[in-house]
Design an enzyme around this catalytic site. Structure first.
Site, short mmCIF file in Angstrom:
data_model
loop_
_atom_site.label_atom_id
_atom_site.label_comp_id
_atom_site.label_asym_id
_atom_site.label_seq_id
_atom_site.Cartn_x
_atom_site.Cartn_y
_atom_site.Cartn_z
N ASP A 82 -10.80 4.01 -4.62
CA ASP A 82 -10.46 5.39 -4.93
C ASP A 82 -11.17 5.75 -6.23
O ASP A 82 -11.11 5.00 -7.19
CB ASP A 82 -8.95 5.51 -5.11
CG ASP A 82 -8.50 6.93 -5.35
OD1 ASP A 82 -9.35 7.83 -5.25
OD2 ASP A 82 -7.32 7.13 -5.65
N ASP A 129 0.77 4.37 -2.35
CA ASP A 129 1.75 3.96 -1.36
C ASP A 129 1.05 3.18 -0.25
O ASP A 129 0.74 3.70 0.79
CB ASP A 129 2.42 5.22 -0.78
CG ASP A 129 3.64 4.87 0.04
OD1 ASP A 129 4.07 3.71 -0.04
OD2 ASP A 129 4.15 5.75 0.74
#
Length: 1189
Positions: A484, A832
């Site tokens: 990310d 998550d």
């Protein structure tokens, strides 16, 4: 939350897809019966109710409609089927100090959307509420369901927020909301040590352990019992200390949040100073200068700059703008679409600067309080993490149940044997219980935790910190890593100073940088761009007031090193912040000495070109843009226009759509992406280990593709297929287009290539994993909504996901997990997913499973290496302890046949000198420095492991049974256990009181000579050497751990134990035989025993190392037998490899085209893509498998 299924008489509600809630009413007779039973069972029933809360509810209560319930039972609908019991509490508004109308037609609060009006039962002025995982829910009598309180309803429009809450609430309404919603506090109490201790001790495994140790102590087996007690106490104390430290850290993290002083507007009373814990949803607060937000709030007047590092992990100032004035009835979030966050100030973030609009102070309306806030969610994610769904722990639980069942068989066997021989019931029961405790070793929890503790210590030395120990084993199964943020892969470089021009003005003013304590702060890209102009930033001073600039305006002026400029200064009057959906930002500025205003815009080139006058955009714009992006450059477009207004007051009322239209294209800003030096080696190592890598970025798609190719995330020679999807328009359904990107050398220079979208297809010989899909966030969103059946096919080979929003990133990770990938997410904050790795030291990282102090991706392979080593260690220890229990079980069962058992010191040698020491050191072997191209087994119930345990059990059973029977055939053998006194009288080397002496110490001697025998003398060295042998065999080194000899302590202990056992076997010392309760035998018999166990070792080692651990052999067997992987992604890979039409190229599919088209009925707006969250949902704490026992 949780509408009733059917009519109002039913007692169950479905809480979306996560939980179901059932209503119960306590019955006094049932309660009394449970109390009596608890007393009669000495509290055991209460212990069972503690482990199984649903049983407590079912025993004490009867089902009833939720409206009448005093207890609710919550059940999750996932595979874990967890239950929670909650008491329904009644609140009475009559306790307030002012009269409240009992007229049902008269609302209690002015907000017509508020659930409070439907939750209070009149004339009783009563409401029912239940608190689940720190969130309060009240019963809505109108809609017959529980609803969350502590927040403003999403159905409020912009008009409602301004007119209902803009001037503040009345003091009476504040009191009502305080009673119903509870305090605005995120309170995490420090858990008392006694409570933590009780929770640990009441763990089912420790209760079983206490039973085992009590039994052993009663039989005089003191030494090992004391050793286990000491080990268990140390383990419990360390666990309690660790939990206490976490509790203190979390308490300190949120403590200051509850002590903020705020200024609140009260209707008809003006401003009041309050403690932040007294805030309620709907309050209007005044934002001073620097300020830590104690709640979530909607900005309604003025603008401000906040640091959202707590949420995002990035300390980049973010500009917040006021909610737009709108007279329509559309919900305020829908009005702002997915950019509603730019109007919301989140709890826990820091307000750095405020900029009043000129009409008064900066104001905000409280949106959410307490645990409903962003910070509350973060804390709740730590308090109630997702349960650990890892195959190892589920399999281990099943394995322990099997061992316990085996112990139960032994229990029945012992009962039969001892009852047949007429032994007293008391002694029979005692011996039967003893064999029951042998199969499940009490050292099991400590042994399995040891490997993880060693791995955690090694990670700590590498500056990788962990908040969830059990996730370390999961790291050993990772087969997909999502990176990310592109900044983790590359860094940026900028060019030289610019001469004055509109382009220079745009670069100097169109950014989100702020001046804080004399230092310019903001996004790294903005900083690089601004540094390229050599201009400087100042706060507005009196020198600039002559230009009509406000005190709150930011002033930009040429620096000492800047090129000559005819403009003395530029004032930024208004800013429209960057939006990930709009892909642009803009500012309204004024040049010193001018009466009119200018607009400067920057953003994604392909987006900004749409808003520019066509005549100002060069005809070769697409080709130029492509030529830069394919080289990996970060490209930003800049545009400008002069506003035709002259009044400063009109600037504040300008709509963004008007500002960002009819622009003049200025040019492209090119910034170089330089790969960090660590990137290529890390990605190469992961690639060689056959671990998939996926890039998730906010960058331009072509830039992302080039970076992926340069970093070799996409290997050379691989094909890239661009997936573009479009929303349905008018009569045209949603479509998805597949275009092959070809590399063609165009003579631009070394390493420069164009990406031409051609009509060719992927060559037949290159099908498989040689192609990679690339798509934007917009395309992902359309595919998720309209082509859901295509999504798994794309994800199996999807590598590049560009222009992705945060919600889309979370959704993507979830979709990968649905394909049975073990996903690691390397990012800046909490994620998550299975394993989240944070490279940030911001507060957001506290919810990540791992935090690395190294600001690069080197931590990823290190974590995987340690995870694999820990996982292999866990398997080895578990296999060893299983075999250790089975070896003792077989030996003890054989001796039970003639009413005998091993002596205390014989057991002590196996339990302490071997097993305890082995378990504490076996897992300390370091990880192998090179990642293997395959993962270790992730299942205990796999054929190789089950065969390993089964075959080793067979080997030891054969050797022990043969030895047991063969010793009886020896000419010197006699049944010592029958004629103990006679035999001992004839043995000059032994005291005739040997049995009586052992009895004097409390030994479990039921009849004379119940320990001393040729059988026990023969079986003891066999079982002891067996324990040493399996410890060595199961300590596998390469390819996941270093060789066993590098673990010096473990090797030394094994050699010492083997040497001591052989010494005892061949020694003729009276003291040793007397202490170990052995009988001297012929040397030839002892040699035969040693030869037997060495033969067994050779056979077992050959079978384990050459057959069971032979990966190629197992792959061949699976292939020949037609076994296939159960993993979804494997099945998709196999299907797609056989599909001659896949991957598609130069093709467009439309939704509704047979199997390709699919409308996803569960689709919500982009911010809700990841999942439908239940208001009464949530997660329960992680469970170790032995806790579930």
């Amino acid at each position: 939350v949780g509408r009733e299924k059917g009519d109002s008489t039913q007692n169950s509600h479905v809480l979306f897809t996560l939980q179901e809630v059932f209503g119960y009413r306590t019955q006094n007779l049932r309660r009394a019966l449970c109390l009596v039973t608890s007393i009669l069972t000495c509290g055991f029933l209460l212990l069972v109710f503690y482990w199984k809360p649903q049983w407590r509810v079912w025993a004490n209560c009867i089902p009833c409609p939720l409206q009448e319930a005093d207890t609710v039972l919550l059940k999750t609908t996932d595979k874990f089927q967890r239950y929670m019991r909650k008491k329904v509490v009644c609140l009475y508004l009559s306790t307030l100090k002012f009269p409240i109308s009992k007229n049902p037609e008269e609302p209690l609060v002015a907000d017509r959307h508020s659930v409070i009006n439907q939750a209070v039962l009149k004339p009783e002025l009563k409401l029912q509420c239940v608190q689940v995982q720190k969130i309060r829910y009240v019963w809505n009598y109108s809609e017959k369901r529980f609803q969350k309180v502590g927040l403003l309803e999403d159905s409020n429009s912009c008009h409602d927020i301004y007119h209902t809450f803009g001037l503040g609430l009345t003091s009476e309404e504040q009191e009502v909301r305080r009673l119903v919603c509870g305090p605005n506090a995120i309170e995490v109490g420090i858990q008392p040590i006694w409570k933590l201790l009780v929770k640990q001790v009441l763990n089912p495994f420790y209760v079983f352990q206490a039973f085992t140790l009590t039994l052993w102590l009663s039989q005089g087996y003191i030494e090992y019992s004391v050793a286990i007690i000491i080990l268990s106490v140390i383990s419990i104390v360390l666990s309690v200390y660790d939990l206490r430290q976490q509790s203190v850290k979390l308490h300190n993290l949120v403590e200051d949040h509850n002590k903020v002083q705020v200024t609140v507007m009260v209707k008809d009373k003006g401003l009041q100073e309050l403690e932040s814990r007294l805030l309620v949803p709907g309050d209007t607060i005044i934002l001073p200068g620097k300020f830590s937000l104690p709640c979530d709030a909607i900005l309604i007047d003025g603008s401000c700059v906040v640091n959202e590092g707590m949420l995002t992990g990035e300390s980049i100032p973010v500009t917040k703008t006021p909610l737009p004035h709108s007279e329509n009835t559309m919900a305020w979030k829908s009005h702002s679409s997915e950019d509603y966050r730019k109007h919301v100030l989140f709890c826990g973030t820091e307000v750095i600067q405020v900029k009043p609009s000129g009409q008064g102070p900066v104001r905000a309306v409280v949106l959410q309080t307490g645990y409903n806030t962003a910070k509350g969610d973060l804390v709740r994610s730590i308090l109630y993490p997702r349960p650990l769904n890892f195959k190892l722990y589920n399999d281990a639980f099943k394995f322990i149940v099997f061992l316990a069942c085996l112990g139960a068989v032994g229990f029945l066997y012992a009962l039969g044997v001892y009852m047949y021989h007429g032994v007293s019931p008391r002694d029979t029961t005692t011996m039967a219980l003893l064999i029951l405790t042998i199969t499940v070793p009490p050292v099991l929890p400590a042994a399995l935790t040891t490997g993880i503790v060693y791995a955690q210590k090694r990670l700590k030395k590498k500056k990788i910190f962990c908040i969830s120990q059990q996730r370390i084993n999961m790291c050993g199964q990772i087969n997909l890593v999502c990176f990310d943020k592109a900044q983790q892969i590359h860094s940026f470089a900028s060019g030289k100073d610019l001469p004055w021009s509109p382009l220079c003005a745009a670069m100097a003013s169109c950014h989100s940088l702020i001046l804080l304590n004399g230092t310019i702060q903001g996004d790294p890209l903005d900083l690089k761009m601004f540094e390229g102009t050599a201009w400087i930033m100042e706060d507005c001073s009196a020198d600039y007031c002559k230009f009509g600039m406000l005190d709150s305006n930011t002033i930009i002026k040429p620096g000492p090193k800047a090129s000559w400029s005819p403009v003395e200064a530029i004032a930024i009057l208004r800013q429209f912040p960057f939006s990930s959906s709009l892909q642009r930002m803009s500012v309204v500025a004024q040049l010193a000495g001018e009466d009119h205003f200018h607009v400067y815009v920057k953003g994604a080139p392909e987006m900004l070109a749409k808003f520019c006058k066509s005549e100002t955009v060069p005809k070769d714009f697409p080709q130029k843009l492509r030529s830069y992006t394919i080289q990996g450059f970060r490209v930003i477009a800049l545009a400008h226009k002069a506003l035709k207004i002259e009044k400063l007051s009109e600037v504040q009322n300008l709509a963004r759509e008007k500002v960002e239209s009819e622009l003049t294209f200025l040019g492209l800003l090119i910034m170089e992406n330089r790969l960090k030096k660590e990137t290529k080696p890390v990605l190469k190592e992961l690639s060689e280990a056959h671990i998939r890598m996926v890039m998730i970025t906010g960058d331009n798609l072509q830039t992302a593709i080039t970076v992926a190719k340069n970093s070799e995330m996409i290997p050379r020679g691989s094909q890239v297929i661009l997936v573009e999807a479009n929303e349905p328009e008018d009569f045209v359904p949603a479509s998805v287009t597949w275009q092959l990107i070809e590399d063609q050398e165009n003579g631009l220079g070394r390493n420069e290539t164009y990406l031409n979208i051609g009509n060719s297809s992927v060559p037949d010989g290159t099908r498989g994993s040689c192609y990679h899909f690339a798509m934007s966030g917009k395309s992902y969103q359309v595919i998720f909504q309209h082509f859901n059946s295509l999504l798994p096919k794309i994800l199996v080979n999807g590598t590049i996901f560009a222009r992705m929003s945060p919600a889309q990133k979370s959704s993507l990770v979830e979709e990968f997990q649905k394909l049975n990938y073990y996903v690691a997410m390397c990012g800046d904050g909490a994620n998550d997913c299975g394993v989240s790795i944070s490279l940030s030291e911001q507060e957001a990282s506290v919810a990540s499973h791992f935090t690395s102090k190294m600001a690069n991706i080197e931590c990823v392979p290190q974590l995987i290496r340690e995870g694999r080593a820990a996982l292999v260690s866990s398997f080895g220890v578990f296999k060893y302890l299983t075999m250790y229990g089975l070896i003792q079980f077989i030996g003890t069962s054989l001796l039970y046949w003639q009413l005998q058992l091993f002596g205390n010191y014989q057991y002590l040698m196996q339990d302490v000198a071997i097993t305890l020491m082995v378990c504490l050191t076996m897992s300390s072997t370091h990880a192998y420095p090179k990642l293997a191209p395959y993962r270790p087994a992730g299942q205990l119930l796999s054929p190789p492991l089950l065969l390993s345990v089964f075959l080793n059990t067979c080997f030891t059973c054969i050797v022990q049974v043969c030895a047991f029977l063969y010793v009886k055939q020896q000419p010197w053998y006699c049944e010592v256990y029958r004629y103990s006194k006679c035999f001992l009288d004839s043995q000059s080397n032994f005291s005739t009181n040997v049995s009586l002496e052992r009895n004097g110490t409390g030994n479990a001697t039921l009849i004379p000579g119940s320990i001393l025998s040729f059988e026990s003398t023969t079986l003891w060295p066999i079982t002891t050497i067996n324990c040493i042998m399996v410890a060595f065999i199961f300590s596998k080194g390469k390819p996941f751990r270093k060789p066993i000899f590098t673990n010096y302590m473990f090797s030394f202990l094994l050699m010492s134990a083997l040497g001591l056992t052989v010494f005892i076997l061949f020694s003729d010392f009276q003291a040793i035989y007397h202490g170990m309760q052995l009988i001297p035998t012929l040397t030839s018999w002892r040699v035969l025993i040693l030869v037997a166990v060495l033969t067994q070792f050779c056979v077992a080692f050959f079978v384990e190392d050459v057959i069971l651990q032979n990966r190629k052999l197992w792959l061949w067997i699976k292939k020949e037998c037609g076994f296939s992987s159960k993993s979804q992604y494997r099945n998709w890979q196999k299907k797609l490899a056989e599909d001659s039409t896949w991957p598609p190229t130069h093709r467009t599919d439309y939704s509704g085209d047979g199997e390709n088209g699919f409308i996803n009925p569960g689709y919500e707006d982009p911010e809700q893509i990841p999942r439908a969250k239940s208001e009464l949902g949530g997660q329960t704490p992680e469970e170790h498998f032995w806790t579930r026992l």
